[in-house]
Design a protein around this motif. Structure first.
Motif, PDB file in Angstrom:
ATOM      1  N   LEU A   1      15.728 -67.377  13.565  1.00  0.00           N
ATOM      2  CA  LEU A   1      16.009 -66.594  14.953  1.00  0.00           C
ATOM      3  C   LEU A   1      17.087 -65.436  15.383  1.00  0.00           C
ATOM      4  O   LEU A   1      17.887 -65.477  14.458  1.00  0.00           O
ATOM      5  CB  LEU A   1      16.425 -67.267  15.905  1.00  0.00           C
ATOM      6  CG  LEU A   1      15.423 -68.786  16.439  1.00  0.00           C
ATOM      7  CD1 LEU A   1      16.032 -69.777  16.736  1.00  0.00           C
ATOM      8  CD2 LEU A   1      14.404 -68.032  17.176  1.00  0.00           C
TER       9      LEU A   1
ATOM     10  N   LEU B   1      14.343 -62.883  20.503  1.00  0.00           N
ATOM     11  CA  LEU B   1      14.532 -62.765  21.030  1.00  0.00           C
ATOM     12  C   LEU B   1      15.457 -62.282  21.656  1.00  0.00           C
ATOM     13  O   LEU B   1      16.617 -62.792  21.684  1.00  0.00           O
ATOM     14  CB  LEU B   1      14.401 -64.603  21.742  1.00  0.00           C
ATOM     15  CG  LEU B   1      14.982 -65.225  22.829  1.00  0.00           C
ATOM     16  CD1 LEU B   1      13.637 -65.361  23.520  1.00  0.00           C
ATOM     17  CD2 LEU B   1      15.972 -67.522  22.447  1.00  0.00           C
TER      18      LEU B   1
ATOM     19  N   THR C   1      19.442 -63.296  17.754  1.00  0.00           N
ATOM     20  CA  THR C   1      18.745 -62.874  19.590  1.00  0.00           C
ATOM     21  C   THR C   1      19.540 -62.233  19.695  1.00  0.00           C
ATOM     22  O   THR C   1      20.975 -61.599  19.083  1.00  0.00           O
ATOM     23  CB  THR C   1      19.323 -64.665  20.320  1.00  0.00           C
ATOM     24  OG1 THR C   1      20.797 -64.749  18.891  1.00  0.00           O
ATOM     25  CG2 THR C   1      18.717 -65.577  19.403  1.00  0.00           C
TER      26      THR C   1
ATOM     27  N   LEU D   1       9.500 -70.504  19.831  1.00  0.00           N
ATOM     28  CA  LEU D   1       9.583 -69.753  18.844  1.00  0.00           C
ATOM     29  C   LEU D   1      10.028 -71.184  17.504  1.00  0.00           C
ATOM     30  O   LEU D   1       9.636 -71.052  16.441  1.00  0.00           O
ATOM     31  CB  LEU D   1      11.019 -69.211  18.758  1.00  0.00           C
ATOM     32  CG  LEU D   1      10.790 -67.383  19.482  1.00  0.00           C
ATOM     33  CD1 LEU D   1      11.711 -66.641  19.876  1.00  0.00           C
ATOM     34  CD2 LEU D   1       9.096 -66.978  18.248  1.00  0.00           C
TER      35      LEU D   1
ATOM     36  N   ALA E   1      20.097 -65.158  25.414  1.00  0.00           N
ATOM     37  CA  ALA E   1      19.328 -65.153  24.335  1.00  0.00           C
ATOM     38  C   ALA E   1      19.914 -66.497  23.310  1.00  0.00           C
ATOM     39  O   ALA E   1      19.070 -67.045  22.705  1.00  0.00           O
ATOM     40  CB  ALA E   1      18.990 -64.669  23.776  1.00  0.00           C
TER      41      ALA E   1
ATOM     42  N   LEU F   1      11.132 -69.849  25.960  1.00  0.00           N
ATOM     43  CA  LEU F   1      10.547 -68.959  24.589  1.00  0.00           C
ATOM     44  C   LEU F   1      11.279 -69.389  23.567  1.00  0.00           C
ATOM     45  O   LEU F   1      10.383 -69.264  22.330  1.00  0.00           O
ATOM     46  CB  LEU F   1      11.262 -67.791  24.815  1.00  0.00           C
ATOM     47  CG  LEU F   1      10.490 -66.566  25.996  1.00  0.00           C
ATOM     48  CD1 LEU F   1      10.704 -65.769  27.075  1.00  0.00           C
ATOM     49  CD2 LEU F   1       8.231 -66.819  26.193  1.00  0.00           C
ATOM     50  N   ALA F   2      12.622 -69.580  23.763  1.00  0.00           N
ATOM     51  CA  ALA F   2      13.131 -70.128  22.131  1.00  0.00           C
ATOM     52  C   ALA F   2      12.139 -71.435  22.021  1.00  0.00           C
ATOM     53  O   ALA F   2      12.022 -71.497  20.741  1.00  0.00           O
ATOM     54  CB  ALA F   2      14.703 -70.499  23.051  1.00  0.00           C
TER      55      ALA F   2
ATOM     56  N   LEU G   1      14.289 -67.877  28.983  1.00  0.00           N
ATOM     57  CA  LEU G   1      14.514 -67.177  27.955  1.00  0.00           C
ATOM     58  C   LEU G   1      14.191 -69.186  27.491  1.00  0.00           C
ATOM     59  O   LEU G   1      14.063 -69.087  25.931  1.00  0.00           O
ATOM     60  CB  LEU G   1      16.331 -67.695  27.938  1.00  0.00           C
ATOM     61  CG  LEU G   1      16.434 -65.355  28.196  1.00  0.00           C
ATOM     62  CD1 LEU G   1      17.772 -65.661  27.882  1.00  0.00           C
ATOM     63  CD2 LEU G   1      15.889 -64.719  26.603  1.00  0.00           C
TER      64      LEU G   1
ATOM     65  N   ARG H   1       7.935 -61.941  18.651  1.00  0.00           N
ATOM     66  CA  ARG H   1       8.441 -61.656  19.401  1.00  0.00           C
ATOM     67  C   ARG H   1       8.441 -61.735  20.467  1.00  0.00           C
ATOM     68  O   ARG H   1       7.558 -62.140  20.881  1.00  0.00           O
ATOM     69  CB  ARG H   1       8.664 -59.568  19.929  1.00  0.00           C
ATOM     70  CG  ARG H   1       8.575 -58.392  18.124  1.00  0.00           C
ATOM     71  CD  ARG H   1       7.529 -56.957  18.448  1.00  0.00           C
ATOM     72  NE  ARG H   1       8.548 -56.235  17.326  1.00  0.00           N
ATOM     73  CZ  ARG H   1       7.864 -56.662  16.179  1.00  0.00           C
ATOM     74  NH1 ARG H   1       7.150 -57.520  15.781  1.00  0.00           N
ATOM     75  NH2 ARG H   1       8.327 -56.047  15.109  1.00  0.00           N
ATOM     76  N   ARG H   2      10.114 -62.375  21.117  1.00  0.00           N
ATOM     77  CA  ARG H   2       9.442 -62.628  22.541  1.00  0.00           C
ATOM     78  C   ARG H   2      10.157 -61.988  23.637  1.00  0.00           C
ATOM     79  O   ARG H   2      11.536 -62.670  23.573  1.00  0.00           O
ATOM     80  CB  ARG H   2       9.775 -64.381  22.468  1.00  0.00           C
ATOM     81  CG  ARG H   2       8.834 -65.290  21.371  1.00  0.00           C
ATOM     82  CD  ARG H   2       7.688 -65.205  22.527  1.00  0.00           C
ATOM     83  NE  ARG H   2       6.643 -66.634  21.860  1.00  0.00           N
ATOM     84  CZ  ARG H   2       5.676 -65.643  20.522  1.00  0.00           C
ATOM     85  NH1 ARG H   2       5.319 -64.341  20.034  1.00  0.00           N
ATOM     86  NH2 ARG H   2       4.872 -66.248  20.224  1.00  0.00           N
TER      87      ARG H   2
ATOM     88  N   ALA I   1      18.243 -69.751  22.708  1.00  0.00           N
ATOM     89  CA  ALA I   1      18.864 -70.415  20.522  1.00  0.00           C
ATOM     90  C   ALA I   1      18.844 -71.821  20.766  1.00  0.00           C
ATOM     91  O   ALA I   1      17.649 -72.417  19.590  1.00  0.00           O
ATOM     92  CB  ALA I   1      18.660 -69.391  20.067  1.00  0.00           C
TER      93      ALA I   1
ATOM     94  N   ALA J   1      11.954 -61.256  27.102  1.00  0.00           N
ATOM     95  CA  ALA J   1      12.196 -62.149  28.746  1.00  0.00           C
ATOM     96  C   ALA J   1      12.581 -61.027  29.838  1.00  0.00           C
ATOM     97  O   ALA J   1      13.523 -60.033  29.587  1.00  0.00           O
ATOM     98  CB  ALA J   1      13.468 -63.352  28.712  1.00  0.00           C
TER      99      ALA J   1
END
Length: 259
Positions: free
Chosen positions: A95, A35, A97, A87, A102, A83-84, A80, A71-72, A106, A74
């Protein structure tokens, strides 16, 4: 001293290995969630990530074999948290970050999946119990901007003795530890006879506006308190500094090399 990338890779490899149980054969594929904030339209080359993946392979984790990498990237900080959460729903093993935003996203998405962070400011404000023993599900590296920002102002003044005004460009919405950064900058600026003018970014499009405002304020130099967005857009930042003839002090090597 252990190189920073080696430490991060070792931490992630350790989390991947620890995820295996007796019920899981060695061939089980682990999932690494990544992330970070970057430019989606024109993503910059990231040799550091290439080296990161190379070292993971050397430790026995190869993408496409026993490792799946989710892969994410932003384009905006607001993306974020979503996307977190995505995941976490994928049940990633660990994770990775990049940057405090990020990491904060998370942390908000999971309290159990291991998080290995880089380029974060004050880990205790992100949920770590301490620097030596972070505890919980968070570990990684800090860039220590609050400790170094005063020295960066001193270096600017040394390089430009007649410097009187400095534009301070904040690349991120103020995290909880920014009051400490502000306090240290103000104290050092007072001893050096510098006036600080603060400019805060809300998005990547604000870079041009910020440099224009710095020149309008008659700043003699610019101090960049950068986050992932400035690193991702470092070519634009360097080009703007050259165009406006503004000496710039940054914390990350990539921003300097871009100029």
């Amino acid at each position: 001293m252990i190189p920073r990338r080696t430490f991060v890779v070792a931490a992630i490899a350790g989390a991947l290995t620890a995820s295996r149980t007796e019920a899981q054969p060695a061939a089980t594929t682990a999932r690494l969630g990544m992330l970070m904030v970057t430019s989606l339209s024109n993503p910059p080359p990231m040799p550091e990530l290439d080296g990161f993946m190379t070292e993971l392979r050397q430790l026995g984790w190869s993408e496409g074999q026993n490792l799946t990498v989710e892969r994410r990237p932003a384009g905006n900080l607001d993306d974020l948290p979503g996307l977190a959460a995505e995941l976490v729903k994928l049940n990633v093993t660990v994770l990775f970050t990049a940057g405090p935003e990020a990491t904060r996203a998370a942390r908000g998405a999971t309290a159990t999946i291991p998080i290995v962070m880089i380029a974060s400011t004050e880990p205790r404000q992100l949920g770590a119990a301490g620097l030596a023993r972070p505890g919980g599900n968070l570990t990684g590296l800090t860039v220590g901007q609050s400790e170094l920002v005063g020295k960066r102002l001193e270096l600017l003044k040394t390089a430009i003795p007649r410097l009187a005004r400095v534009a301070v460009l904040w690349d991120v919405p103020r995290p909880p530890d920014d009051d400490e950064i502000l306090k240290k900058m103000t104290a050092v600026a007072g001893t050096l006879g510098l006036r600080l003018h603060y400019l805060q970014l809300q998005g990547a499009r604000d870079f041009d506006r910020a440099f224009t405002a710095a020149k309008q304020e008659r700043a003699g130099a610019l101090l960049l308190i950068e986050g992932p967005r400035a690193v991702a857009n470092r070519a634009q930042v360097a080009e703007l500094a050259l165009r406006h003839r503004l000496p710039m002090m940054g914390a990350f090597r990539q921003v300097v090399e871009a100029g």
